[in-house]
Scaffold this motif. Sequence first.
Motif, PDB file in Angstrom:
ATOM      1  N   GLY A 122       0.909  -1.190   0.289  1.00 30.28           N
ATOM      2  CA  GLY A 122      -0.049  -0.012  -0.190  1.00 30.28           C
ATOM      3  C   GLY A 122       0.780   1.269   0.056  1.00 30.28           C
ATOM      4  O   GLY A 122       1.590   1.429   0.816  1.00 30.28           O
ATOM      5  N   GLN A 123       0.918   2.310  -0.915  1.00 30.16           N
ATOM      6  CA  GLN A 123       1.798   2.844  -1.372  1.00 30.16           C
ATOM      7  C   GLN A 123       0.908   4.463  -1.451  1.00 30.16           C
ATOM      8  O   GLN A 123       0.209   4.689  -2.427  1.00 30.16           O
ATOM      9  N   SER A 171       2.102   8.635  -2.037  1.00 26.82           N
ATOM     10  CA  SER A 171       3.078   9.645  -2.522  1.00 26.82           C
ATOM     11  C   SER A 171       4.177   9.836  -1.683  1.00 26.82           C
ATOM     12  O   SER A 171       5.359  10.143  -1.910  1.00 26.82           O
ATOM     13  N   ASP A 172       4.038   9.574  -0.399  1.00 27.69           N
ATOM     14  CA  ASP A 172       4.639   9.948   0.708  1.00 27.69           C
ATOM     15  C   ASP A 172       5.750   8.434   1.068  1.00 27.69           C
ATOM     16  O   ASP A 172       6.712   8.408   1.565  1.00 27.69           O
ATOM     17  N   GLY A 173       5.284   7.487   0.483  1.00 32.27           N
ATOM     18  CA  GLY A 173       6.182   6.035   0.720  1.00 32.27           C
ATOM     19  C   GLY A 173       5.000   5.197   0.867  1.00 32.27           C
ATOM     20  O   GLY A 173       3.693   4.989   0.809  1.00 32.27           O
ATOM     21  N   PHE A 174       5.366   3.877   1.402  1.00 28.63           N
ATOM     22  CA  PHE A 174       4.637   2.724   1.773  1.00 28.63           C
ATOM     23  C   PHE A 174       4.019   2.863   3.145  1.00 28.63           C
ATOM     24  O   PHE A 174       4.670   3.125   4.082  1.00 28.63           O
ATOM     25  N   ILE A 175       2.698   2.420   3.074  1.00 27.82           N
ATOM     26  CA  ILE A 175       2.139   2.180   4.701  1.00 27.82           C
ATOM     27  C   ILE A 175       1.628   1.063   4.673  1.00 27.82           C
ATOM     28  O   ILE A 175       1.304   0.680   5.986  1.00 27.82           O
ATOM     29  N   ILE A 176       1.542   0.301   3.843  1.00 26.70           N
ATOM     30  CA  ILE A 176       1.204  -1.139   4.046  1.00 26.70           C
ATOM     31  C   ILE A 176       2.315  -2.110   3.237  1.00 26.70           C
ATOM     32  O   ILE A 176       2.623  -1.821   2.171  1.00 26.70           O
ATOM     33  N   GLY A 197      -6.145 -10.036   5.484  1.00 24.42           N
ATOM     34  CA  GLY A 197      -6.163 -11.101   6.425  1.00 24.42           C
ATOM     35  C   GLY A 197      -7.086 -10.442   7.828  1.00 24.42           C
ATOM     36  O   GLY A 197      -7.991  -9.941   7.719  1.00 24.42           O
ATOM     37  N   ASP A 198      -6.331 -10.653   8.834  1.00 24.58           N
ATOM     38  CA  ASP A 198      -6.936 -10.322   9.988  1.00 24.58           C
ATOM     39  C   ASP A 198      -6.432  -8.796  10.666  1.00 24.58           C
ATOM     40  O   ASP A 198      -6.553  -8.485  11.689  1.00 24.58           O
ATOM     41  N   LYS A 199      -5.557  -8.165   9.914  1.00 25.21           N
ATOM     42  CA  LYS A 199      -4.853  -7.039  10.243  1.00 25.21           C
ATOM     43  C   LYS A 199      -5.579  -5.695   9.619  1.00 25.21           C
ATOM     44  O   LYS A 199      -5.883  -5.760   8.280  1.00 25.21           O
ATOM     45  N   GLU A 200      -5.915  -4.774  10.551  1.00 25.31           N
ATOM     46  CA  GLU A 200      -6.425  -3.575  10.102  1.00 25.31           C
ATOM     47  C   GLU A 200      -5.659  -2.335  10.002  1.00 25.31           C
ATOM     48  O   GLU A 200      -4.737  -2.266  10.799  1.00 25.31           O
ATOM     49  N   TYR A 201      -5.921  -1.600   8.858  1.00 24.89           N
ATOM     50  CA  TYR A 201      -5.025  -0.648   8.531  1.00 24.89           C
ATOM     51  C   TYR A 201      -6.238   0.641   8.435  1.00 24.89           C
ATOM     52  O   TYR A 201      -6.950   0.778   7.723  1.00 24.89           O
ATOM     53  N   SER A 231      -7.138   6.782   8.405  1.00 22.26           N
ATOM     54  CA  SER A 231      -6.953   8.263   8.839  1.00 22.26           C
ATOM     55  C   SER A 231      -5.863   8.371   9.932  1.00 22.26           C
ATOM     56  O   SER A 231      -5.375   9.434  10.014  1.00 22.26           O
ATOM     57  N   LYS A 232      -5.306   7.190  10.381  1.00 28.50           N
ATOM     58  CA  LYS A 232      -4.165   7.222  11.368  1.00 28.50           C
ATOM     59  C   LYS A 232      -2.898   7.197  10.293  1.00 28.50           C
ATOM     60  O   LYS A 232      -1.894   7.253  10.878  1.00 28.50           O
ATOM     61  N   LEU A 233      -2.844   6.566   9.153  1.00 27.82           N
ATOM     62  CA  LEU A 233      -1.962   6.580   8.310  1.00 27.82           C
ATOM     63  C   LEU A 233      -1.455   7.241   7.283  1.00 27.82           C
ATOM     64  O   LEU A 233      -0.262   7.445   6.652  1.00 27.82           O
ATOM     65  N   MET A 234      -2.539   8.120   6.863  1.00 23.81           N
ATOM     66  CA  MET A 234      -2.221   8.902   5.623  1.00 23.81           C
ATOM     67  C   MET A 234      -3.186  10.333   5.856  1.00 23.81           C
ATOM     68  O   MET A 234      -4.302  10.178   6.466  1.00 23.81           O
ATOM     69  N   PRO A 235      -2.780  11.488   5.244  1.00 25.18           N
ATOM     70  CA  PRO A 235      -3.678  12.422   5.483  1.00 25.18           C
ATOM     71  C   PRO A 235      -4.959  12.346   4.607  1.00 25.18           C
ATOM     72  O   PRO A 235      -4.813  11.601   3.629  1.00 25.18           O
ATOM     73  N   LEU A 236      -5.931  13.113   4.745  1.00 26.96           N
ATOM     74  CA  LEU A 236      -7.305  13.164   3.990  1.00 26.96           C
ATOM     75  C   LEU A 236      -7.093  13.513   2.593  1.00 26.96           C
ATOM     76  O   LEU A 236      -6.068  14.551   2.175  1.00 26.96           O
ATOM     77  N   GLY A 237      -7.520  13.030   1.827  1.00 27.93           N
ATOM     78  CA  GLY A 237      -7.503  13.199   0.400  1.00 27.93           C
ATOM     79  C   GLY A 237      -6.145  12.608  -0.400  1.00 27.93           C
ATOM     80  O   GLY A 237      -6.154  12.736  -1.620  1.00 27.93           O
ATOM     81  N   LYS A 238      -5.262  11.742   0.310  1.00 21.44           N
ATOM     82  CA  LYS A 238      -4.204  11.263  -0.378  1.00 21.44           C
ATOM     83  C   LYS A 238      -4.833   9.965  -1.136  1.00 21.44           C
ATOM     84  O   LYS A 238      -5.706   9.295  -0.531  1.00 21.44           O
TER      85      LYS A 238
END
Length: 174
Positions: A38-39, A41-46, A139-143, A146-153
């Motif tokens: 999961g990428q 513009s700032d990098g990978f979050i997943i 799987g069973d992991k939640e992302y 709102s906590k991982l990336m700014p709105l509108g990204k």
Amino acid sequence: MRKQKNGKLETILIVFGLIICLVIAVGGWIIRQPYLFGQTSDGFIIRQRVEAGTPVTLVYRHSVQKTMIYEYLEVNKATEGFVLKSTKYQSLGVGLPFSQGDGDFREEDGWFIMDNMNRNFPELSIRNGVTNEEKVYVGDKEYELSKLMPLGKELHLYVAPLYKGWYMKKEIRS
């Protein structure tokens, strides 16, 4: 009897060579394993290890209907994309499937459910909207977006072997 020269050194070199071969073999196996990336513009979050059939669920609030949508996907058999299996939502409206050609439609406990959709997607691109309730489950992991990336990204989701994920990095608008 033959006299052995440097027997200890030869043994050490053989053991060292075997260890190096083992490390290379294990490392090669690891970097070929499929991952969901999961990428933004700032990098990978997943960056999560997956396999064929791993469930991926997108949860978000519809921008027009203002009701929750659940899209149930899974990693495809070739571990190179996704298959949309079903979707669940609370109101009929623009962009929501309802016709017989989309799958098997039913209503259950106030939800509209479309099963057996079987739509293939090599990759997905979603945007963390203004409702700020978007989530991705792998799987069973939640992302919680709102906590991982700014709105509108924009969040770009794709499946690739670990070594490919780095050079497949996508150009993302924002």
